[in-house]
Design a protein around this motif. Structure first.
Motif, PDB file in Angstrom:
ATOM      1  N   SER A 218       0.657  -1.172  -0.168  1.00 53.07           N
ATOM      2  CA  SER A 218      -0.092   0.090  -0.092  1.00 53.07           C
ATOM      3  C   SER A 218       0.874   1.223   0.212  1.00 53.07           C
ATOM      4  O   SER A 218       0.417   2.254  -0.404  1.00 53.07           O
ATOM      5  N   TYR A 219       2.102   0.923   0.398  1.00 55.90           N
ATOM      6  CA  TYR A 219       3.155   2.254   0.747  1.00 55.90           C
ATOM      7  C   TYR A 219       2.487   3.429   1.763  1.00 55.90           C
ATOM      8  O   TYR A 219       2.956   4.600   1.600  1.00 55.90           O
ATOM      9  N   ARG A 220       1.598   3.021   2.627  1.00 55.65           N
ATOM     10  CA  ARG A 220       1.234   3.924   3.435  1.00 55.65           C
ATOM     11  C   ARG A 220       2.466   3.909   4.651  1.00 55.65           C
ATOM     12  O   ARG A 220       2.928   2.587   5.088  1.00 55.65           O
ATOM     13  N   PHE A 221       2.740   4.922   5.253  1.00 57.60           N
ATOM     14  CA  PHE A 221       3.633   5.020   6.233  1.00 57.60           C
ATOM     15  C   PHE A 221       3.453   5.883   7.319  1.00 57.60           C
ATOM     16  O   PHE A 221       2.750   6.801   7.267  1.00 57.60           O
ATOM     17  N   VAL A 222       3.979   5.678   8.547  1.00 59.30           N
ATOM     18  CA  VAL A 222       4.352   6.554   9.630  1.00 59.30           C
ATOM     19  C   VAL A 222       5.573   7.225   9.777  1.00 59.30           C
ATOM     20  O   VAL A 222       6.786   6.299   9.776  1.00 59.30           O
TER      21      VAL A 222
ATOM     22  N   PHE B  80      -1.836   3.104  14.201  1.00 61.44           N
ATOM     23  CA  PHE B  80      -1.954   2.573  12.835  1.00 61.44           C
ATOM     24  C   PHE B  80      -1.285   1.214  12.690  1.00 61.44           C
ATOM     25  O   PHE B  80      -0.159   1.170  13.109  1.00 61.44           O
ATOM     26  N   CYS B  81      -2.057   0.192  12.128  1.00 55.12           N
ATOM     27  CA  CYS B  81      -1.516  -1.313  12.039  1.00 55.12           C
ATOM     28  C   CYS B  81      -0.494  -1.412  10.722  1.00 55.12           C
ATOM     29  O   CYS B  81      -1.363  -1.672   9.655  1.00 55.12           O
ATOM     30  N   VAL B  82       0.679  -1.194  10.798  1.00 55.08           N
ATOM     31  CA  VAL B  82       1.290  -1.360   9.493  1.00 55.08           C
ATOM     32  C   VAL B  82       1.298  -2.884   9.307  1.00 55.08           C
ATOM     33  O   VAL B  82       1.345  -3.486   8.003  1.00 55.08           O
TER      34      VAL B  82
ATOM     35  N   PHE C  68      -7.434  -1.947   3.479  1.00 52.48           N
ATOM     36  CA  PHE C  68      -8.197  -1.043   4.364  1.00 52.48           C
ATOM     37  C   PHE C  68      -7.087  -0.446   5.346  1.00 52.48           C
ATOM     38  O   PHE C  68      -6.116  -0.935   5.752  1.00 52.48           O
ATOM     39  N   HIS C  69      -7.610   0.829   5.750  1.00 47.07           N
ATOM     40  CA  HIS C  69      -6.814   1.259   7.062  1.00 47.07           C
ATOM     41  C   HIS C  69      -7.103   0.635   8.210  1.00 47.07           C
ATOM     42  O   HIS C  69      -8.681   0.575   8.629  1.00 47.07           O
ATOM     43  N   VAL C  70      -6.502  -0.033   9.103  1.00 52.06           N
ATOM     44  CA  VAL C  70      -6.696  -0.608  10.081  1.00 52.06           C
ATOM     45  C   VAL C  70      -6.084   0.038  11.240  1.00 52.06           C
ATOM     46  O   VAL C  70      -4.783   0.166  11.272  1.00 52.06           O
TER      47      VAL C  70
ATOM     48  N   GLY D 215     -14.958   0.861   1.451  1.00 48.21           N
ATOM     49  CA  GLY D 215     -13.719   1.593   1.292  1.00 48.21           C
ATOM     50  C   GLY D 215     -13.843   3.067   1.973  1.00 48.21           C
ATOM     51  O   GLY D 215     -12.792   3.819   1.927  1.00 48.21           O
ATOM     52  N   LEU D 216     -15.185   3.251   2.554  1.00 45.69           N
ATOM     53  CA  LEU D 216     -14.987   4.558   3.257  1.00 45.69           C
ATOM     54  C   LEU D 216     -14.049   4.554   4.349  1.00 45.69           C
ATOM     55  O   LEU D 216     -13.925   3.783   5.190  1.00 45.69           O
ATOM     56  N   GLN D 217     -13.546   5.625   4.428  1.00 46.63           N
ATOM     57  CA  GLN D 217     -12.474   5.838   5.334  1.00 46.63           C
ATOM     58  C   GLN D 217     -12.878   6.414   6.672  1.00 46.63           C
ATOM     59  O   GLN D 217     -13.306   7.423   7.008  1.00 46.63           O
ATOM     60  N   VAL D 218     -12.552   5.776   7.822  1.00 47.48           N
ATOM     61  CA  VAL D 218     -12.924   5.842   9.145  1.00 47.48           C
ATOM     62  C   VAL D 218     -11.905   6.669   9.724  1.00 47.48           C
ATOM     63  O   VAL D 218     -10.679   6.926   9.429  1.00 47.48           O
ATOM     64  N   VAL D 219     -12.060   7.934  10.245  1.00 51.93           N
ATOM     65  CA  VAL D 219     -11.000   9.158  10.623  1.00 51.93           C
ATOM     66  C   VAL D 219     -11.031   9.466  12.058  1.00 51.93           C
ATOM     67  O   VAL D 219     -10.410  10.002  12.761  1.00 51.93           O
ATOM     68  N   GLY D 220     -12.120   8.812  12.856  1.00 50.19           N
ATOM     69  CA  GLY D 220     -12.065   9.105  14.315  1.00 50.19           C
ATOM     70  C   GLY D 220     -13.251   8.431  15.008  1.00 50.19           C
ATOM     71  O   GLY D 220     -14.087   8.002  14.484  1.00 50.19           O
ATOM     72  N   PHE D 221     -13.220   8.425  16.356  1.00 47.85           N
ATOM     73  CA  PHE D 221     -14.513   7.616  17.073  1.00 47.85           C
ATOM     74  C   PHE D 221     -14.656   8.402  18.686  1.00 47.85           C
ATOM     75  O   PHE D 221     -13.511   9.071  19.038  1.00 47.85           O
ATOM     76  N   GLU D 222     -15.533   8.103  19.074  1.00 41.50           N
ATOM     77  CA  GLU D 222     -15.885   8.513  20.422  1.00 41.50           C
ATOM     78  C   GLU D 222     -16.950   7.495  21.061  1.00 41.50           C
ATOM     79  O   GLU D 222     -17.365   6.666  20.600  1.00 41.50           O
TER      80      GLU D 222
END
Length: 343
Positions: free
Chosen positions: A164-168, A222-224, A230-232, A302-309
């Motif tokens: 995915s080449y997502r990175f922190v 973030f779970c690399v 998906f973003h997990v 595929g809708l991205q989650v951005v936060g929660f409460e």
């Protein structure tokens, strides 16, 4: 001693600032670990030898990562402590933290210079310096990348997700390490039986509240190592009874949870359920602490989650013998640590 210093100075001219910076950071780390995590302190290996200019492993490091000013803090760190000892009983006490989630245990141990390795991820070369022997989690330094990314990523500490080449991005090693030690000293990482929690209890992407004498803290990462589809994210929840008088009961037991997840299009989704991870923990003066870890991810569409409460509902007394009306422990909105992406 003069000869030793002269030989060192010739080889490591320009390392003086790195020595001062890293020596100060390790001094603070050692003082902190002596009080809060003696096992981590014992796990730190002796530093590399300065005397022999040919056989010292740091020469191998220089060949791997080049003698760049940006990498000198990393090289100097191994001269002060050459990673952690790889004895079996130290593997659960990684310097860079641990977590347990759904039975999976991860602990990031600092590798010695002899165990450093470079892995190729597409167009990127990553020098792995911290590794979990049970999972695929790691910390690495970018030692090779396309020229277009040099100013942004070269020599930075990263966690890069394959495919995915997502990175922190955690910055240059010196910045990353000194900031991490600052967090430890400030108490921003819980320590349980000498094990450092990988997820901080304070700062960005965390949230906490105190209600009815119970402190609720939520941390995220973030779970690399998870699927690149998906973003997990992992989130860690800690309940701690800090004021039994304010609680007003000898014990309370968790009954249910309620989450409100926000997505990138500003839609909200409710998620309710009994207990947490199949458990209904009880808090009391004798058992004032409970922690669990779970996951949250993008919508299957595929809708991205951005936060929660959310909130947790506890029953005074116990579920079988309630002593009063339910109490609610709120969780403030937490913005998830959305990773960067290489396009």
């Amino acid at each position: 001693h003069k000869l030793i210093f002269a030989n060192w100075y010739q080889r490591y001219r320009g390392f003086t600032a790195s020595y001062t910076r890293m020596r100060r950071a390790f001094g603070r780390l050692e003082s902190w670990a002596r009080e809060h995590s003696p096992t981590v302190l014992r796990s730190l290996a002796p530093g590399l030898n300065w005397v022999c200019g040919v056989s010292v492993p740091v020469r191998e490091l220089l060949e791997v990562v080049s003698d760049s000013p940006d990498i000198r803090d990393f090289i100097m760190a191994h001269h002060l402590h050459d990673g952690q000892r790889r004895r079996q009983w130290f593997l659960e006490f990684g310097l860079f933290g641990s977590y347990e989630c759904y039975g999976e245990f991860c602990s990031l141990s600092w590798l010695s210079s002899r165990m450093l390795q470079i892995i190729q991820m597409g167009r990127f070369r990553i020098l792995i310096f911290a590794w979990c022997h049970l999972t695929r989690n790691y910390l690495g330094i970018v030692v090779g990348c396309p020229a277009v990314h040099n100013t942004r990523l070269l020599h930075h500490v990263v966690q890069l997700q394959p495919q995915s080449y997502r990175f922190v991005d955690k910055g240059l090693f010196g910045e990353f390490f000194t900031s991490y030690v600052d967090e430890l000293v400030a108490g921003h990482h819980d320590v349980t039986e000498d094990s450092i929690s990988m997820m901080p209890n304070h700062g960005p992407h965390t949230g906490s509240s105190i209600s009815h004498g119970i402190k609720t803290t939520v941390s995220t990462m973030f779970c690399v190592d998870e699927t690149p589809r998906f973003h997990v994210y992992r989130y860690q929840v800690t309940f701690e009874l800090v004021d039994s008088d304010a609680l007003g009961y000898s014990s309370v037991q968790l009954e249910s949870r309620h989450w409100l997840m926000r997505f990138a299009n500003d839609e909200y989704v409710h998620a309710n359920g009994p207990g947490v991870v199949g458990e209904f923990p009880m808090l009391s003066v004798d058992q004032p602490y409970y922690r669990y870890c779970s996951r949250i991810e993008d919508d299957p569409t595929g809708l991205q989650v951005v936060g929660f409460e959310g909130r947790f509902s506890f029953v005074p007394g116990s579920l079988e013998n309630p002593k009063g009306p339910n109490i609610s422990l709120p969780v403030p909105f937490i913005e998830l640590p959305i990773p960067l992406e290489i396009i």
